[in-house]
Each structure stands twice: as C-alpha cells, then as structure tokens.
Write a protein that holds these residues in place. Structure first.
Motif, PDB file in Angstrom:
ATOM      1  N   VAL A   1       0.868  -1.186   0.000  1.00 21.38           N
ATOM      2  CA  VAL A   1       0.000   0.000   0.000  1.00 21.38           C
ATOM      3  C   VAL A   1       0.898   1.226   0.000  1.00 21.38           C
ATOM      4  N   ALA A   2       0.644   2.116  -0.962  1.00 19.51           N
ATOM      5  CA  ALA A   2       1.381   3.380  -1.056  1.00 19.51           C
ATOM      6  C   ALA A   2       0.432   4.536  -0.764  1.00 19.51           C
ATOM      7  N   HIS A   3       0.924   5.521  -0.016  1.00 16.81           N
ATOM      8  CA  HIS A   3       0.125   6.702   0.346  1.00 16.81           C
ATOM      9  C   HIS A   3       0.553   7.884  -0.508  1.00 16.81           C
ATOM     10  N   PHE A   4      -0.449   8.592  -1.019  1.00 11.09           N
ATOM     11  CA  PHE A   4      -0.157   9.816  -1.774  1.00 11.09           C
ATOM     12  C   PHE A   4      -1.358  10.748  -1.677  1.00 11.09           C
ATOM     13  N   ASN A   5      -1.107  11.988  -1.240  1.00  8.55           N
ATOM     14  CA  ASN A   5      -2.182  12.985  -1.080  1.00  8.55           C
ATOM     15  C   ASN A   5      -3.329  12.443  -0.243  1.00  8.55           C
ATOM     16  N   ASN A   6      -2.979  11.800   0.880  1.00  9.94           N
ATOM     17  CA  ASN A   6      -3.947  11.285   1.847  1.00  9.94           C
ATOM     18  C   ASN A   6      -4.856  10.200   1.279  1.00  9.94           C
ATOM     19  N   ARG A   7      -4.395   9.515   0.264  1.00  4.79           N
ATOM     20  CA  ARG A   7      -5.144   8.395  -0.294  1.00  4.79           C
ATOM     21  C   ARG A   7      -4.225   7.176  -0.360  1.00  4.79           C
ATOM     22  N   ARG A   8      -4.860   5.998  -0.253  1.00  6.97           N
ATOM     23  CA  ARG A   8      -4.114   4.742  -0.246  1.00  6.97           C
ATOM     24  C   ARG A   8      -4.306   4.018  -1.576  1.00  6.97           C
ATOM     25  N   TYR A   9      -3.190   3.482  -2.087  1.00  5.34           N
ATOM     26  CA  TYR A   9      -3.229   2.777  -3.362  1.00  5.34           C
ATOM     27  C   TYR A   9      -2.663   1.374  -3.182  1.00  5.34           C
ATOM     28  N   LEU A  10      -3.475   0.381  -3.533  1.00  4.40           N
ATOM     29  CA  LEU A  10      -3.038  -1.007  -3.483  1.00  4.40           C
ATOM     30  C   LEU A  10      -2.187  -1.299  -4.705  1.00  4.40           C
TER      31      LEU A  10
ATOM     32  N   ASP B   1       0.372 -10.447  -7.877  1.00  2.00           N
ATOM     33  CA  ASP B   1      -0.732 -10.935  -8.692  1.00  2.00           C
ATOM     34  C   ASP B   1      -0.734 -10.283 -10.072  1.00  2.00           C
ATOM     35  N   GLN B   2       0.357  -9.591 -10.412  1.00  2.00           N
ATOM     36  CA  GLN B   2       0.555  -9.035 -11.755  1.00  2.00           C
ATOM     37  C   GLN B   2      -0.519  -8.013 -12.146  1.00  2.00           C
ATOM     38  N   TRP B   3      -0.932  -7.188 -11.176  1.00  4.29           N
ATOM     39  CA  TRP B   3      -1.851  -6.101 -11.502  1.00  4.29           C
ATOM     40  C   TRP B   3      -1.221  -5.188 -12.551  1.00  4.29           C
ATOM     41  N   LEU B   4      -2.061  -4.610 -13.404  1.00  9.63           N
ATOM     42  CA  LEU B   4      -1.574  -3.706 -14.439  1.00  9.63           C
ATOM     43  C   LEU B   4      -1.189  -2.352 -13.876  1.00  9.63           C
ATOM     44  N   GLN B   5      -1.935  -1.889 -12.879  1.00 10.99           N
ATOM     45  CA  GLN B   5      -1.633  -0.625 -12.235  1.00 10.99           C
ATOM     46  C   GLN B   5      -2.256  -0.625 -10.839  1.00 10.99           C
ATOM     47  N   PRO B   6      -1.816   0.274  -9.967  1.00  9.94           N
ATOM     48  CA  PRO B   6      -2.402   0.345  -8.625  1.00  9.94           C
ATOM     49  C   PRO B   6      -3.849   0.827  -8.687  1.00  9.94           C
ATOM     50  N   ILE B   7      -4.555   0.678  -7.555  1.00 10.46           N
ATOM     51  CA  ILE B   7      -5.923   1.166  -7.466  1.00 10.46           C
ATOM     52  C   ILE B   7      -6.164   1.763  -6.093  1.00 10.46           C
ATOM     53  N   CYS B   8      -6.939   2.834  -6.054  1.00 13.30           N
ATOM     54  CA  CYS B   8      -7.287   3.466  -4.786  1.00 13.30           C
ATOM     55  C   CYS B   8      -8.256   2.566  -4.019  1.00 13.30           C
ATOM     56  N   ILE B   9      -8.023   2.395  -2.717  1.00  9.77           N
ATOM     57  CA  ILE B   9      -8.855   1.501  -1.904  1.00  9.77           C
ATOM     58  C   ILE B   9      -9.603   2.264  -0.815  1.00  9.77           C
ATOM     59  N   ASP B  10      -9.746   3.580  -0.990  1.00  3.38           N
ATOM     60  CA  ASP B  10     -10.429   4.383   0.026  1.00  3.38           C
ATOM     61  C   ASP B  10     -11.913   4.574  -0.258  1.00  3.38           C
ATOM     62  N   GLU B  11     -12.381   4.095  -1.393  1.00  6.90           N
ATOM     63  CA  GLU B  11     -13.794   4.249  -1.725  1.00  6.90           C
ATOM     64  C   GLU B  11     -14.238   3.045  -2.535  1.00  6.90           C
ATOM     65  N   PRO B  12     -15.520   2.686  -2.443  1.00 12.53           N
ATOM     66  CA  PRO B  12     -15.986   1.506  -3.179  1.00 12.53           C
ATOM     67  C   PRO B  12     -16.056   1.755  -4.681  1.00 12.53           C
ATOM     68  N   VAL B  13     -15.865   0.694  -5.419  1.00  8.61           N
ATOM     69  CA  VAL B  13     -16.091   0.682  -6.865  1.00  8.61           C
ATOM     70  C   VAL B  13     -17.101  -0.430  -7.124  1.00  8.61           C
ATOM     71  N   VAL B  14     -18.273  -0.085  -7.639  1.00  9.26           N
ATOM     72  CA  VAL B  14     -19.353  -1.063  -7.771  1.00  9.26           C
ATOM     73  C   VAL B  14     -19.550  -1.546  -9.210  1.00  9.26           C
ATOM     74  N   GLN B  15     -19.088  -0.767 -10.174  1.00 10.31           N
ATOM     75  CA  GLN B  15     -19.150  -1.211 -11.564  1.00 10.31           C
ATOM     76  C   GLN B  15     -17.759  -1.695 -11.988  1.00 10.31           C
ATOM     77  N   PRO B  16     -17.670  -2.884 -12.593  1.00  8.48           N
ATOM     78  CA  PRO B  16     -16.344  -3.434 -12.931  1.00  8.48           C
ATOM     79  C   PRO B  16     -15.516  -2.488 -13.794  1.00  8.48           C
TER      80      PRO B  16
END
Length: 246
Positions: A90-99, A104-119
């Motif tokens: 987990v990396a922190h930047f501008n008070n947000r967390r990025y997984l 698992d070979q993710w293409l890019q990080p993703i913010c985990i501070d808010e839900p994402v309901v649509q794929p």
C-alpha cells in the motif's frame, strides 16, 4: 479512476517483471536452503539473469523504490508465515491509499479508500475489478470474461517490516513442488496474462484462456519461458530441473 503519476511512475518500472517461484528454488539451491534476498542481490540477479522473483521479492523491492522517491509505502498481506501467504504493497499519496500488487501481476495500482461497484477494466489482466473497502481490509472482486467472479481479501493494516522479513524468509525456504511463473504480455488491444504452472502454460485474454501445446523436455520449457520473459536459458534449465527432481 486516475492514478497519480508519482505512483504509476514507480510502479511501471516493474512492468516487465514476472512473478515466479523459479528464482526461489534456484537461490535456495545455491544458498543453503534459501532466505529473502537483499535489494542489492535482486538488482544484481535482474541484471545478470533477467530474473525477478515471487510476491515477497517484488513487494520488498517496490517498497524500496517508493521510499527512495519519498512516498510512504508498507507491506500488507494475509496468512503470513503459512503456505497460503500473499503480500502486496500500500502506497500513500495525497492522503489516499493505493493497493499495488505485483505478486498478482496487476496492471496498475488502485485506490482503496472508496468503493467501486461497476467493474473497471485496465487494472487486472483479462478481468474487470470492483472494490469493497472496510475498516481494516479491502476485498477485490474479479469479474472474468466467462461470467465467473472470484475475490481476494487484503488486510490493509501495515505489516511490521521485521515480521514481513521473517515471513519472507519462511516463504523463500518453503519450496513448492509445482513451479509457477506469471507475466503480463502487451497485445494489440489489451495486456494479457501468460502463466506457466505445474508443467502447463496458457494465455488469458478478454476472450478467455488459450492453452499452449505441451512441451516435452526441460529445454523446451526453458525456451518457451525465455521467449516470454527474457530469462537466461541456463538459469531456466537449472531451476526447472530442480523442480523436476522434487
């Protein structure tokens, strides 16, 4: 969902790094049963043999790169010091967390501070993802082309670095009998995911899995993996031979 350039600039340094267990077996064979490699050793091995490592190697190296850039980052994971262990960052930047999950070979990080309901596409090879955050964990749902949905839960509390390195040593000394290598492969319209596991290999795309024909010898497997990853052929033959002996 836009990812800050400061985060992506570090993460994309690892775009051509596979995740694999071949290095673990090879290093253990040369170093009295294995241990977690240092950053300097991993850089040297990457330069000499083109190799990367498993999820502990990649997380350790990624944290080092973030910290060198002045970005707070720490390991997260589950089931540490067990056969089911997995770690990410987990990396922190501008008070947000990025997984950030190179394991698992993710293409890019993703913010985990808010839900994402649509794929969302473009974050994981051959799958859309949704995000379900809770207080001390986040669940990622993977929506596959065939309609199947799988999930992974990450504990988001920082893992103490001493505990992380102790778990890393345990993992590097625990050699599974089935070799594994995963790598992201850019294609014309997407980034696909190629996997070698237990003497089978296949490509995952948005259209599903495409299995390769079987290889008959260690040398054939070494050549196939070399063409996908650039790994040194002599290294591959040695590492694959170690797994054959298991």
């Amino acid at each position: 969902m836009e990812i800050p350039n400061e985060i992506n600039r570090i993460y994309t340094r690892f775009d051509e790094f596979p995740m694999e267990t071949l290095t673990k077996a090879w290093f253990a064979n040369h170093h009295n049963g294995g241990r977690q490699r240092t950053i300097e050793e991993m850089k040297e091995h990457r330069s000499r043999y083109g190799i990367a490592g498993n999820c502990f190697d990649l997380a350790y190296w990624l944290i080092h790169e973030f910290q060198d850039a002045g970005i707070r980052a720490y390991p997260v994971g589950h089931d540490l010091a067990t056969d089911d262990a997995h770690v990410a960052v987990v990396a922190h930047f501008n008070n947000r967390r990025y997984l950030c999950d190179l394991g698992d070979q993710w293409l890019q990080p993703i913010c985990i501070d808010e839900p994402v309901v649509q794929p969302l596409s473009g974050f994981f090879p051959a799958a859309g993802i949704t995000v379900e955050p809770c207080e001390h964990e986040v669940t990622i749902h993977y929506h596959r082309p065939n309609g199947k949905i799988s999930r992974q839960r990450y504990q988001t509390e920082p893992v103490d670095m001493n505990a992380f390195l102790k778990a890393a040593d345990f993992c590097q000394q625990n050699i599974f009998r089935k070799p594994l290598l995963e790598v992201r492969l850019p294609m014309q319209n997407e980034t696909a995911h190629w996997e070698f596991y237990n003497w089978e290999s296949f490509l995952s795309t948005s259209e599903g899995k495409q299995y390769d024909p079987p290889a008959q010898t260690i040398e054939e497997w070494a050549e196939r993996i070399h063409l996908k990853t650039g790994y040194d052929r002599t290294f591959l033959i040695e590492a694959l031979s170690l797994y054959r002996e298991l």
